[in-house]
Design a protein around this motif. Structure first.
Motif, mmCIF file in Angstrom:
data_model
loop_
_atom_site.group_PDB
_atom_site.id
_atom_site.type_symbol
_atom_site.label_atom_id
_atom_site.label_comp_id
_atom_site.label_asym_id
_atom_site.label_seq_id
_atom_site.Cartn_x
_atom_site.Cartn_y
_atom_site.Cartn_z
ATOM 1 N N SER A 194 0.706 -1.196 0.038
ATOM 2 C CA SER A 194 0.109 -0.055 0.238
ATOM 3 C C SER A 194 0.741 1.312 0.068
ATOM 4 N N VAL A 195 2.107 1.058 -0.330
ATOM 5 C CA VAL A 195 2.894 2.303 -0.267
ATOM 6 C C VAL A 195 2.687 3.026 -1.496
ATOM 7 N N PRO A 196 2.389 4.492 -1.187
ATOM 8 C CA PRO A 196 2.078 5.361 -2.474
ATOM 9 C C PRO A 196 2.831 5.496 -3.506
ATOM 10 N N LYS A 197 2.812 6.056 -4.663
ATOM 11 C CA LYS A 197 3.939 6.214 -5.397
ATOM 12 C C LYS A 197 4.815 7.511 -5.221
ATOM 13 N N ARG A 198 4.113 8.606 -4.514
ATOM 14 C CA ARG A 198 4.658 9.711 -4.198
ATOM 15 C C ARG A 198 5.840 9.658 -3.063
ATOM 16 N N LEU A 199 5.578 8.527 -2.436
ATOM 17 C CA LEU A 199 6.775 8.276 -1.418
ATOM 18 C C LEU A 199 8.134 7.560 -2.274
ATOM 19 N N PHE A 200 7.703 6.785 -3.046
ATOM 20 C CA PHE A 200 8.929 6.335 -3.846
ATOM 21 C C PHE A 200 9.589 7.383 -4.731
ATOM 22 N N SER A 201 8.593 8.486 -5.297
ATOM 23 C CA SER A 201 9.260 9.557 -5.966
ATOM 24 C C SER A 201 10.202 10.219 -4.771
ATOM 25 N N ARG A 202 9.807 10.522 -3.854
ATOM 26 C CA ARG A 202 10.448 11.314 -2.717
ATOM 27 C C ARG A 202 11.845 10.591 -2.561
ATOM 28 N N MET A 203 11.885 9.488 -2.123
ATOM 29 C CA MET A 203 13.106 8.713 -2.061
ATOM 30 C C MET A 203 14.049 8.801 -3.221
ATOM 31 N N ILE A 204 13.570 8.512 -4.483
ATOM 32 C CA ILE A 204 14.185 8.688 -5.714
ATOM 33 C C ILE A 204 15.001 9.920 -5.758
ATOM 34 N N LEU A 205 14.072 11.016 -5.680
ATOM 35 C CA LEU A 205 14.793 12.574 -5.666
ATOM 36 C C LEU A 205 15.781 12.630 -4.622
ATOM 37 N N MET A 206 15.455 12.178 -3.444
ATOM 38 C CA MET A 206 16.341 12.423 -2.470
ATOM 39 C C MET A 206 17.893 11.798 -2.919
ATOM 40 N N TYR A 207 17.739 10.528 -3.328
ATOM 41 C CA TYR A 207 18.974 9.764 -3.598
ATOM 42 C C TYR A 207 19.578 10.377 -4.946
ATOM 43 N N ASP A 208 18.665 10.923 -5.845
ATOM 44 C CA ASP A 208 19.352 11.409 -7.037
ATOM 45 C C ASP A 208 20.123 12.727 -6.646
ATOM 46 N N ILE A 209 19.512 13.637 -5.637
ATOM 47 C CA ILE A 209 20.245 14.757 -5.392
ATOM 48 C C ILE A 209 21.493 14.609 -4.962
ATOM 49 N N ARG A 210 21.460 13.473 -3.842
ATOM 50 C CA ARG A 210 22.776 13.076 -3.115
ATOM 51 C C ARG A 210 23.609 12.508 -4.117
ATOM 52 N N ASN A 211 23.467 11.979 -5.378
ATOM 53 C CA ASN A 211 24.063 11.348 -6.396
ATOM 54 C C ASN A 211 24.465 10.049 -5.978
ATOM 55 N N ARG A 212 23.229 9.369 -5.457
ATOM 56 C CA ARG A 212 23.553 7.899 -5.116
ATOM 57 C C ARG A 212 22.487 7.144 -5.951
ATOM 58 N N GLN A 213 22.941 6.728 -7.174
ATOM 59 C CA GLN A 213 22.262 5.994 -8.389
ATOM 60 C C GLN A 213 22.013 4.697 -7.993
ATOM 61 N N ASP A 214 22.911 3.958 -7.339
ATOM 62 C CA ASP A 214 22.735 2.715 -6.604
ATOM 63 C C ASP A 214 21.377 2.360 -5.537
ATOM 64 N N LYS A 215 21.032 3.513 -5.164
ATOM 65 C CA LYS A 215 19.965 3.624 -4.092
ATOM 66 C C LYS A 215 18.693 4.115 -4.920
ATOM 67 N N VAL A 216 18.876 4.892 -6.184
ATOM 68 C CA VAL A 216 17.874 5.076 -7.022
ATOM 69 C C VAL A 216 17.245 3.822 -7.712
#
Length: 213
Positions: A168-190
């Motif tokens: 039941s995890v909504p997509k916006r939470l996935f988007s939040r984490m992807i954006l967070m890791y992308d800003i930190r340049n953590r492509q493995d986490k993305v």
């Protein structure tokens, strides 16, 4: 002679009743007066009962004032956990029910003011009281942790969310984490978050198909 000058007795016709009906005993007058005395009717049309809607407005207005009071109170406090938690306990002490709506509105106000540390403190206080956080609150908390430079803590909470809510995890939470890791340049986490998203979507589809069989 008597027969020639005899009078014919004709039955007297009753006069029409003023109300248009007999046997009403002034029913037409009573109907008009009852309509005039009944405040719930206007020209024979019943007025809608707005008591429930008024109650909702009062509750909404009350929760807004409580939220403003919470924000004003904690904004003046030092950045100490004991001081903030003590003020929050006093804020909710005399409420018959836990002020969940007011707390959610307060978090929205703090977000607009970009007071990330206060958001973290209020959210953790809610969790310590056993309150179930909404997805919006989780999203606000993850954003606040990221903006406050606490990425590791955000990742820990994210892992807890993934393990607890498997479908039941909504997509916006996935988007939040992807954006967070992308800003930190953590492509493995993305890539890891994206794979988790695809996995949960697949589990949800299989779950729906299984329940329909």
């Amino acid at each position: 002679m008597a027969g020639a000058f005899g009078l014919r007795v004709v039955p007297r016709l009753a006069a029409p009743h003023p109300g248009g009906r007999r046997g009403g005993g002034g029913g037409g007058v009573r109907d008009a007066s009852s309509k005039a005395l009944n405040p719930a009717t206007t020209n024979g049309v019943k007025k809608p009962n707005k008591q429930h809607h008024l109650w909702i407005r009062k509750e909404t207005a009350g929760s807004g004032k409580k939220a403003v009071r919470l924000v004003d109170t904690i904004s003046k406090l030092p950045n100490e956990r004991e001081a903030v938690y003590g003020a929050l306990d006093k804020w909710s002490a005399f409420e018959p029910e836990f002020p969940v709506i007011a707390a959610a509105k307060a978090l929205g106000m703090l977000k607009r003011r970009r007071q990330w540390l206060r958001i973290i403190q209020v959210t953790k206080w809610l969790m310590s009281k056993g309150q179930v956080l909404t997805w919006t609150t989780y999203d606000t908390l993850l954003m606040a942790l990221f903006m406050d430079g606490r990425v590791d803590e955000a990742e820990s909470i994210w892992n807890t969310i993934i393990q607890t809510h498997t479908r039941s995890v909504p997509k916006r939470l996935f988007s939040r984490m992807i954006l967070m890791y992308d800003i930190r340049n953590r492509q493995d986490k993305v890539l890891e978050v994206r794979s988790d998203c695809f996995l949960l979507v697949g589990l949800s589809v299989h779950y729906i198909l299984d329940t329909q069989q």
